[in-house]
Scaffold this motif. Sequence first.
Motif, mmCIF file in Angstrom:
data_model
loop_
_atom_site.group_PDB
_atom_site.id
_atom_site.type_symbol
_atom_site.label_atom_id
_atom_site.label_comp_id
_atom_site.label_asym_id
_atom_site.label_seq_id
_atom_site.Cartn_x
_atom_site.Cartn_y
_atom_site.Cartn_z
ATOM 1 N N LEU A 6 -2.996 1.545 5.021
ATOM 2 C CA LEU A 6 -1.815 1.788 5.997
ATOM 3 C C LEU A 6 -2.138 2.384 7.341
ATOM 4 N N HIS A 30 0.803 -1.198 0.094
ATOM 5 C CA HIS A 30 0.078 -0.156 -0.096
ATOM 6 C C HIS A 30 0.886 1.332 0.013
ATOM 7 N N GLN A 31 2.049 1.050 0.700
ATOM 8 C CA GLN A 31 2.860 2.573 0.616
ATOM 9 C C GLN A 31 3.428 2.880 -0.918
#
Length: 342
Positions: A94, A63-64
Motif C-alpha cells: 500500500l 491490499h487495503q
Amino acid sequence: MPFLPVVCSSCGKSIQIPDDIDHAVCMYCGSSIATRGITQVTVGPNLENLLALANAAHEAGNHQEAYDFANRVLEFDARNRIAWFIKGRAAGWLSSLKSYRLQETRTAFNHVLLATAAHDIETREMLSDELNSIATALFNLSTKHAQKFASVDGTFQDHLTLCVEVREGYEMAARLSPDNPVPLENLLSVCEDNITGVTYPDPVSSNAKRVRVATPDYVKILRGVIDDVHGRLVELKPSATKPSPCPAQPGCFVVTATFGNEDNFPVRFLRDFRDDVLAQSSAGRAFSRWYYANGPHVAAWVARSSPRRAGALAVIVLPGLLCAMVWTGVTRLAAVTNRVKR
C-alpha cells in the motif's frame, strides 16, 4: 416467524437469524452461530475464513481489503502470525511516494518472528523475499519519479529520504536470510544511485545539463555503507565488485549555451578536461566550484541572443578551449618525453 438482526463479526455482513432455531450459519462466510437460550445473538469469528478472505484479496491486488481482514483477525488473536504477515505485506504494497509504509511492514514481520521458532528458516526466507520485493518496487517507483521531476526543487531530497526506508528494508531482509546475497546487492545499488544523483536538461539555458546530488557529508555516509555492505557481500560472493560511484557533474554551462547543445567537440573536450585535469588538483576543484556557482547565470545571459553567443565564443569559449588544448598537449608531450628518457 420473527428474526433477529445480527452483524457477523467474521465478515462484517448484516444477516437475519430466525429466533426459534438452535444454530445458524452465516450465508457469506460460513461462521457458526449458536442461538439457544440467548436473546442477544453474537457470532464468533471464523478466523480461518477471515485469513482466506485476506489472502484472496491480496491475490486480487486489493491490499487495503487484505489489510482490513488481517486486522479483524488480530482483534481476536493478537499473536496470529499469519495475520501479522498478511498485514505487514499489505501495508508494504500500500506504500506510495506520499505514504511509504516499510516501517509498518518491518514491525508486523517482527511480530511474525516472535511467534516463529528459531529453526524455522523457511518462514524467515519468506519474510526476507517479501521485504526485498516491496523495497525494490518502492525504490524503482521513487527513482522514476526523481528522474522525471528532477527539475522540481525538493524532489531528489524526497527520494533520498525514502531510500533510507528502502535501505532499512533491505537490511532486515539480509538479516532474515543471511545466505542470500540479493538484499546486499540491492543495498549497494541504492547507495550507488543516491551518490550518483540525477541529471536533467534545463530549458532556460538551452537544455544545459543540470544535476541533483547529495551533500558531501551524506555522500561520505553512503560510502561508509558501501564499504560495510561490500565487506559482507564478498563473504557470500567473492567475485562481487565494490562500486565506486561519483556524484554527477553538470555540463559546461557557458559553452553549451554558446553552441546551443552539448553534442559538439568544444563541450565534450572541456568536460573531459574538467574531469581528467581540473578534478585532480585542489586549485582545479576550487575553480570548478566557482564555475558551477556562477556559470549558470552567465549561461542564461548568453543564451538569450545570437550576438551574446558570438561574444561568448570569442571572449570565453575559444580562449578557454585553446588553453585546455595547450595544457593537454604539453602534459602528453611531457609524459612521452619521460617514457623516452627511461
